[in-house]
Scaffold this motif. Structure first.
Motif, short mmCIF file in Angstrom:
data_model
loop_
_atom_site.label_atom_id
_atom_site.label_comp_id
_atom_site.label_asym_id
_atom_site.label_seq_id
_atom_site.Cartn_x
_atom_site.Cartn_y
_atom_site.Cartn_z
N PRO A 11 31.29 55.90 19.06
CA PRO A 11 30.08 55.43 18.38
C PRO A 11 28.84 55.49 19.25
O PRO A 11 28.92 55.55 20.48
CB PRO A 11 30.44 53.97 18.05
CG PRO A 11 31.29 53.55 19.22
CD PRO A 11 32.13 54.78 19.53
N ASP A 12 27.68 55.45 18.59
CA ASP A 12 26.41 55.31 19.29
C ASP A 12 26.01 53.83 19.37
O ASP A 12 25.17 53.47 20.19
CB ASP A 12 25.32 56.08 18.55
CG ASP A 12 25.61 57.57 18.50
OD1 ASP A 12 25.79 58.16 19.57
OD2 ASP A 12 25.68 58.12 17.39
N LEU A 13 26.61 53.01 18.49
CA LEU A 13 26.29 51.58 18.46
C LEU A 13 27.45 50.83 17.82
O LEU A 13 28.12 51.36 16.92
CB LEU A 13 25.00 51.33 17.67
CG LEU A 13 24.51 49.89 17.54
CD1 LEU A 13 22.98 49.84 17.56
CD2 LEU A 13 25.01 49.23 16.25
N VAL A 14 27.67 49.59 18.28
CA VAL A 14 28.74 48.74 17.74
C VAL A 14 28.14 47.53 17.05
O VAL A 14 27.30 46.82 17.62
CB VAL A 14 29.68 48.26 18.86
CG1 VAL A 14 30.75 47.32 18.30
CG2 VAL A 14 30.32 49.44 19.59
N LEU A 15 28.54 47.30 15.80
CA LEU A 15 28.21 46.06 15.08
C LEU A 15 29.39 45.11 15.26
O LEU A 15 30.51 45.44 14.89
CB LEU A 15 28.00 46.35 13.60
CG LEU A 15 26.69 47.01 13.20
CD1 LEU A 15 26.75 47.43 11.73
CD2 LEU A 15 25.53 46.04 13.41
N MET A 49 20.48 64.38 13.54
CA MET A 49 21.89 64.02 13.36
C MET A 49 22.01 62.50 13.18
O MET A 49 21.36 61.73 13.89
CB MET A 49 22.71 64.47 14.56
CG MET A 49 24.20 64.16 14.44
SD MET A 49 25.14 64.71 15.90
CE MET A 49 24.89 66.48 15.79
N ALA A 50 22.82 62.08 12.23
CA ALA A 50 22.99 60.65 11.96
C ALA A 50 23.70 59.96 13.12
O ALA A 50 24.63 60.49 13.71
CB ALA A 50 23.80 60.46 10.68
N SER A 51 23.23 58.76 13.46
CA SER A 51 23.85 57.97 14.52
C SER A 51 25.16 57.37 14.03
O SER A 51 25.25 56.89 12.89
CB SER A 51 22.91 56.86 14.97
OG SER A 51 21.72 57.40 15.51
N ARG A 52 26.16 57.38 14.90
CA ARG A 52 27.49 56.89 14.54
C ARG A 52 27.61 55.39 14.85
O ARG A 52 27.39 54.96 15.97
CB ARG A 52 28.55 57.68 15.32
CG ARG A 52 28.59 59.16 14.96
CD ARG A 52 29.36 59.97 15.98
NE ARG A 52 30.75 59.53 16.09
CZ ARG A 52 31.73 59.94 15.28
NH1 ARG A 52 31.48 60.80 14.30
NH2 ARG A 52 32.97 59.51 15.44
N ILE A 53 27.96 54.62 13.83
CA ILE A 53 28.07 53.18 13.95
C ILE A 53 29.50 52.75 13.62
O ILE A 53 30.10 53.25 12.66
CB ILE A 53 27.12 52.44 12.97
CG1 ILE A 53 25.71 53.06 13.01
CG2 ILE A 53 27.10 50.95 13.27
CD1 ILE A 53 24.97 52.90 14.29
N ASP A 91 20.09 58.16 8.18
CA ASP A 91 19.98 58.01 9.63
C ASP A 91 21.28 57.57 10.31
O ASP A 91 21.40 57.68 11.53
CB ASP A 91 18.89 56.98 9.98
CG ASP A 91 17.52 57.45 9.57
OD1 ASP A 91 17.26 58.67 9.65
OD2 ASP A 91 16.70 56.61 9.14
N PHE A 92 22.22 57.04 9.51
CA PHE A 92 23.43 56.47 10.11
C PHE A 92 24.67 56.91 9.35
O PHE A 92 24.61 57.26 8.17
CB PHE A 92 23.37 54.93 10.10
CG PHE A 92 22.11 54.38 10.69
CD1 PHE A 92 21.90 54.39 12.06
CD2 PHE A 92 21.11 53.86 9.88
CE1 PHE A 92 20.74 53.88 12.61
CE2 PHE A 92 19.93 53.36 10.42
CZ PHE A 92 19.75 53.37 11.79
N THR A 93 25.79 56.84 10.06
CA THR A 93 27.08 57.04 9.41
C THR A 93 28.08 56.08 10.02
O THR A 93 28.02 55.78 11.22
CB THR A 93 27.56 58.50 9.57
OG1 THR A 93 28.77 58.68 8.85
CG2 THR A 93 27.82 58.83 11.05
N CYS A 94 28.97 55.55 9.20
CA CYS A 94 30.00 54.64 9.70
C CYS A 94 31.19 55.47 10.17
O CYS A 94 31.82 56.17 9.37
CB CYS A 94 30.43 53.67 8.60
SG CYS A 94 31.71 52.51 9.14
#
Length: 210
Positions: free
Chosen positions: A49-53, A1-5, A27-30
């Motif tokens: 999200p899984d990570l924050v930019l 599953m793509a990580s949520r950013i 691998d990722f989705t916004c």
């Protein structure tokens, strides 16, 4: 599953380009883009999200204060700081606020995506020039050197981590697999009593372990 950013940046063009890059990756989705951190807690809660930019310079709540808020409300949620500039004090403020890594916006797309994966796996990705500044900053501090019983291989891997090398590059330089690098780094965390690469790097530099 793509990580949520999710992305916080007051530059709309940057928001659009990074979101597109993420969505083109398998691998990722916004899962959200935000021009400011005025509603940060609600925005993160809604977008899960899984990570924050995080852009370091935004009107109102800047990226450093936003990172502090994330630590207060969302615990260990990974945060990667992005900036156009290499300003020593801002770099160190970001890391003290709890950022997991610090990247220049001119970082190549390939290295940028690789850095996201590292941060999601507990790493502390940094642009090489940023890592050098962190090394210089902490090298002026002295501390009694303790024996953490690191093996020579673990010291070698930790040395590459301090230099800001990616897991992939460490594997190549040491002639070992990516998974073996992960295993060494988990062992390093256990021996140093830390929970992230940021903490491991800071301790290694402060106590001159490498």
């Amino acid at each position: 599953m793509a990580s949520r950013i999710i992305i916080f940046d007051d530059n709309q063009e940057r928001l659009n380009s990074v979101a597109m890059l993420l969505n083109l990756s398998s691998d990722f989705t916004c899962s959200g883009t935000f021009a400011n951190a005025g509603n940060l807690v609600a925005d993160i809660t809604d977008s899960t999200p899984d990570l924050v930019l995080m852009d370091i310079d935004m009107p109102g709540i800047d990226g450093i204060e936003a990172t502090r808020l994330i630590r207060r409300h969302f615990g260990a949620l990974p945060v990667l700081i992005q900036t156009n500039f290499e300003e020593d004090e801002r770099i160190f403020e970001s890391l003290r606020a709890g950022a997991n890594g610090y990247l220049l916006k001119k970082t190549s797309p390939e290295r940028f995506l690789e850095s996201l994966g590292e941060a999601l796996n507990g790493g502390a990705p940094m642009t090489g020039s940023i890592a050098v500044r962190v090394l210089r900053y902490f090298s002026i501090e002295t501390s009694a050197k303790k024996d953490y019983h690191l093996t020579e291989r673990e010291k070698h891997v930790l040395g590459f981590l301090v230099k800001g090398c990616s897991y992939k590059l460490i594997a190549a330089e040491c002639g070992i697999t990516y998974n073996t690098v992960n295993n060494h780094i988990r062992s390093i965390y256990d021996k140093l009593y830390v929970n992230s690469a940021t903490e491991a790097v800071s301790l290694a530099i402060k106590e001159r372990l490498v």
